[in-house]
Design a protein around this motif. Structure first.
Motif, PDB file in Angstrom:
ATOM      1  N   GLN A   1      10.084  32.570  -2.360  1.00 56.72           N
ATOM      2  CA  GLN A   1      11.391  33.091  -1.956  1.00 56.72           C
ATOM      3  C   GLN A   1      12.481  32.665  -2.937  1.00 56.72           C
ATOM      4  OE1 GLN A   1      11.590  31.533   1.997  1.00 56.72           O
ATOM      5  NE2 GLN A   1      10.278  33.124   2.871  1.00 56.72           N
TER       6      GLN A   1
ATOM      7  N   GLU B   1      -6.880  41.832   0.810  1.00 52.95           N
ATOM      8  CA  GLU B   1      -5.421  41.726   0.857  1.00 52.95           C
ATOM      9  C   GLU B   1      -4.741  42.516  -0.264  1.00 52.95           C
ATOM     10  OE1 GLU B   1      -3.518  40.479   3.147  1.00 52.95           O
ATOM     11  OE2 GLU B   1      -5.199  39.781   4.358  1.00 52.95           O
TER      12      GLU B   1
ATOM     13  N   ALA C   1      -1.883  37.148   1.531  1.00 56.90           N
ATOM     14  CA  ALA C   1      -1.145  38.106   2.363  1.00 56.90           C
ATOM     15  C   ALA C   1       0.323  38.207   1.965  1.00 56.90           C
ATOM     16  CB  ALA C   1      -1.267  37.711   3.833  1.00 56.90           C
ATOM     17  N   LEU C   2       0.829  37.204   1.227  1.00 56.77           N
ATOM     18  CA  LEU C   2       2.225  37.232   0.794  1.00 56.77           C
ATOM     19  C   LEU C   2       2.476  38.348  -0.219  1.00 56.77           C
ATOM     20  CD1 LEU C   2       2.951  33.399   0.369  1.00 56.77           C
ATOM     21  CD2 LEU C   2       3.443  34.879   2.332  1.00 56.77           C
TER      22      LEU C   2
ATOM     23  N   ASP D   1       1.499  41.475  -0.079  1.00 53.79           N
ATOM     24  CA  ASP D   1       1.945  42.651   0.670  1.00 53.79           C
ATOM     25  C   ASP D   1       3.256  42.372   1.399  1.00 53.79           C
ATOM     26  OD1 ASP D   1       1.437  45.365   1.698  1.00 53.79           O
ATOM     27  OD2 ASP D   1       1.230  44.367   3.640  1.00 53.79           O
ATOM     28  N   GLU D   2       3.371  41.189   1.975  1.00 52.53           N
ATOM     29  CA  GLU D   2       4.571  40.847   2.751  1.00 52.53           C
ATOM     30  C   GLU D   2       5.834  40.842   1.884  1.00 52.53           C
ATOM     31  OE1 GLU D   2       6.334  37.082   5.400  1.00 52.53           O
ATOM     32  OE2 GLU D   2       4.183  37.197   4.929  1.00 52.53           O
ATOM     33  N   TYR D   3       5.730  40.322   0.666  1.00 51.52           N
ATOM     34  CA  TYR D   3       6.893  40.200  -0.209  1.00 51.52           C
ATOM     35  C   TYR D   3       6.982  41.311  -1.257  1.00 51.52           C
ATOM     36  CZ  TYR D   3       7.478  35.398   1.592  1.00 51.52           C
ATOM     37  OH  TYR D   3       7.676  34.299   2.393  1.00 51.52           O
TER      38      TYR D   3
ATOM     39  N   LYS E   1       5.608  29.644   0.509  1.00 55.34           N
ATOM     40  CA  LYS E   1       6.594  30.678   0.854  1.00 55.34           C
ATOM     41  C   LYS E   1       7.973  30.333   0.302  1.00 55.34           C
ATOM     42  CE  LYS E   1       4.571  32.554   5.110  1.00 55.34           C
ATOM     43  NZ  LYS E   1       4.757  32.740   6.567  1.00 55.34           N
TER      44      LYS E   1
END
Length: 664
Positions: A542, A661, A632-633, A635-637, A538
């Motif tokens: 980021q 995902e 899943a990152l 979709d999240e990001y 993560k």
């Protein structure tokens, strides 16, 4: 004649009989062994049989000729590199053309490319099946005579397709159960049964009938009213080239030989030899059409519509009275190696996997299509000297099969991870141009969809030069509508493995950036630990998102982990050694040592350890659960997708997790 003489004569006959029997057995075994390898084919070049150098090997998807014949008769400006087992082919004045005028301008002063050789029984061979336009030759294999005809006196013409995108065919959905017919008539022979919901590619439309291709690769005619149009064939997984010749079974080959055509009258198998116990080559269904080459008392040697050759029991073939052609014939007289591709538009998020190729590419035919996998990136190209020579390990067969499965192919090019070599390239504009034009030819020749740039271990002082080279490469590759991507480490790290990347500028140049969010604890790390803990992944994403637009980023996912061996020394220090493992290898160790994995929330992985011979072994496990957290990152990001290293190290269920995902 006394009894003793009779015994002697009888003994002599027994010995002679045994000798004959042993010789016959030896001959049979020898013949079987030869038949099990391959059948050599005579070569005719411009009407003259070539017997002085060697013979060809014609297989289902390949035509191999001895490299000595290639150099002597087809392209004399070629060099065999025995050490690397490659053939370097020089084109000082190329006669072939690339998809764009600008690309052709780049190669007008010459280009040299290279191909891997195949060694069969101490002879070096080169596969020429897909080199017709490159060499300006035509090939036709006459099955009945077992002769490969090569014509070098061909007049090739340039077409007006340069700089014109390949036009995608329409896609349709069958709206009710129907039949695929051989001709435009309901009384015509049925080729296949189509079910409601089947997807087809539409090649031609008439007043009542449409010529289509099914997902099984069969081509024929369907009544127009039974097809609903849904758009262009860009991301359907169907091959939009009409490569099946419906009329091939009614034509005469150049060898003047006509073969009988048959229809399979009930489901059966095509066998390698004339025996029901022989290896099965393919399944044949009732109604399939075959070309009959030879007929024996019980078995016929046939070729099916997929191009496979083998034996079928005579009683399972009805002869049609038609005649058919018997071979491979590349009849396109244009000089274009390829057409300009349509700009890439992904169908949602991208699932990419790198394919590590040490020498020969894996056989994709042996694999099922993977749902969730959109792009494969084989490690085919590497710059190996300061002139910009790009070593080539690409495979025509691999690309064809990947496209059949609906995958895009982005060939990977590396700098051999050599910072001194890379510096020599970056200060030499001519060497850079050499790299670019070779890759342009390879991309067109092998029908690649993109280029993936993997330059690692670069001097920090060459940062600006490297960025400029990326810009030049991207400009050139976009002339052919190739997708351009680059592999990046996370921002933190050493000067030569991370900080040489000007992420902000490069992110504005290329289409996609694959972030290698793995090797948190690398192979030679002095400390044991996870390859990719979720917090570290993560953080890396980021940091990168602050420099590169998120919609261009693919998060890296490792399909591997490491087993860490810890040895406590006399001074109390711990010596660490690591070995990479696939997911299945980890599962095997868990079974072998009866381990119970423990979930660690802080790293997002299961963990096991065990002791053996006084040493401690530790594994932070990558499995479906840890992969799901990373995927899943996307979709999240709001990322572009995932990039997985490497294909073949995963367990099958992982792709179901990734698909879930990515394709929400």
């Amino acid at each position: 004649m006394n009894k003793k003489i009779k015994l002697i004569i009888g003994f002599v006959f027994i010995i002679a009989g045994l000798a004959v029997g042993i010789r016959a057995l030896f001959m049979e075994l020898t013949n079987d062994a030869y038949a099990a390898s391959y059948e050599e084919t005579r070569i005719s070049i411009d009407g003259k049989l070539i017997d002085d150098v060697g013979r060809a090997i014609v297989e289902e998807d390949n035509i191999y000729i001895p490299v000595d014949i290639f150099v002597k008769y087809l392209h004399q400006d070629s060099i065999v590199n025995e050490e690397s087992k490659t053939l370097i082919v020089n084109f000082p004045n190329p006669k072939f053309t690339l998809p764009s005028k600008l690309s052709n301008k780049r190669i007008e002063n010459g280009v040299s490319i290279n191909f891997l050789l195949s060694n069969k029984e101490e002879i070096n061979y080169i596969d020429i099946l897909d080199m017709g336009k490159l060499l300006r030759i035509k090939m036709q294999y006459n099955q009945s005579r077992n002769v490969l005809n090569i014509d070098t006196n061909i007049q090739f013409t340039q077409t007006d397709k340069v700089d014109q995108p390949n036009q995608a065919n329409q896609v349709g959905i069958i709206n009710r159960n129907t039949s695929l017919r051989l001709t435009q008539s309901s009384f015509s022979e049925k080729i296949d049964t189509l079910s409601k919901g089947d997807k087809v590619t539409i090649f031609e439309e008439g007043e009542k009938w449409s010529k289509i291709k099914t997902q099984n690769g069969k081509v024929g005619f369907v009544i127009k009213s039974k097809i609903d149009r849904i758009g262009q064939d860009s991301q359907t997984g169907l091959d939009n080239e009409d490569t099946t010749d419906l009329n091939a079974l009614n034509q005469k080959d150049n060898g003047g030989q006509l073969n009988q055509v048959g229809i399979i009258n009930r489901n059966t198998s095509m066998r390698l030899k004339q025996s029901s116990f022989s290896e099965r080559i393919d399944r044949l269904s009732k109604g399939d059409k075959v070309i009959i080459f030879e007929e024996g008392e019980k078995w016929s040697k046939v070729k099916n519509q997929n191009g496979k050759i083998g034996f079928v029991i005579n009683s399972k073939i009805d002869k049609t009275g038609e005649s058919g052609q018997t071979g491979i014939d590349n009849t396109d007289n244009t000089t274009n190696l390829n057409v300009l591709k349509q700009p890439y538009k992904p169908d949602g998020k991208i699932g990419l996997a790198w394919v590590q190729v040490s020498l020969n590419s894996p056989n994709l035919k042996e694999e099922e299509k993977i749902d969730g996998l959109d792009v494969v990136s084989p490690t085919w190209f590497a710059i190996t000297d300061k002139t910009g020579y790009v070593k080539n390990k690409a495979s025509f067969d691999y690309v064809k099969e990947a496209h059949k499965k609906g995958y895009k192919v982005w060939g990977l090019v590396s700098n051999s991870f050599n910072k001194d070599l890379t510096h020599e390239i970056l200060i030499n504009k001519k060497a850079q141009e050499n790299v670019i034009k070779q890759l342009l030819v390879y991309a067109s020749l092998y029908d690649l969809d993109g280029i993936n740039i993997d330059f690692e271990n670069v001097y920090y002082e060459d940062k600006a030069l490297f960025t400029a080279f990326i810009k030049d490469m991207t400009t050139a590759f976009k002339e052919s509508n190739l997708v351009v991507s680059i592999d990046m480490t996370v921002p933190e790290g050493s000067l030569t493995w991370s900080k040489f990347l000007d992420r902000k500028k490069i992110g504005q140049i290329v289409d996609y950036c694959m972030i290698m969010t793995y090797d948190e604890h690398w192979a030679s790390s002095p400390k044991s630990g996870s390859v990719a803990s979720i917090g570290w992944v993560k953080k890396g994403m980021q940091q990168t998102m602050e420099l590169v637009p998120k919609e261009k980023l693919l998060v890296g996912i490792p399909f591997y982990t490491r087993v860490w061996e810890e040895t406590t020394l006399k001074n109390g220090k711990v010596k660490v050694k690591a070995k990479s493992l696939s997911m299945q290898s980890v599962n095997d160790k868990i079974m072998q040592y009866s381990l119970t994995p423990k979930w660690l929330d802080d790293v997002g992985q299961y963990y096991v350890e065990y002791r053996e011979n006084g040493k401690r072994y530790r594994i932070w496990i990558e499995d479906s659960k840890s992969i799901q957290l990373k995927a899943a990152l996307v979709d999240e990001y709001g990322l572009a997708g995932v990039a997985c290293w490497r294909k073949g190290f995963e367990t099958p269920e992982v792709w179901g997790i990734i698909k879930k995902e990515l394709k929400k």
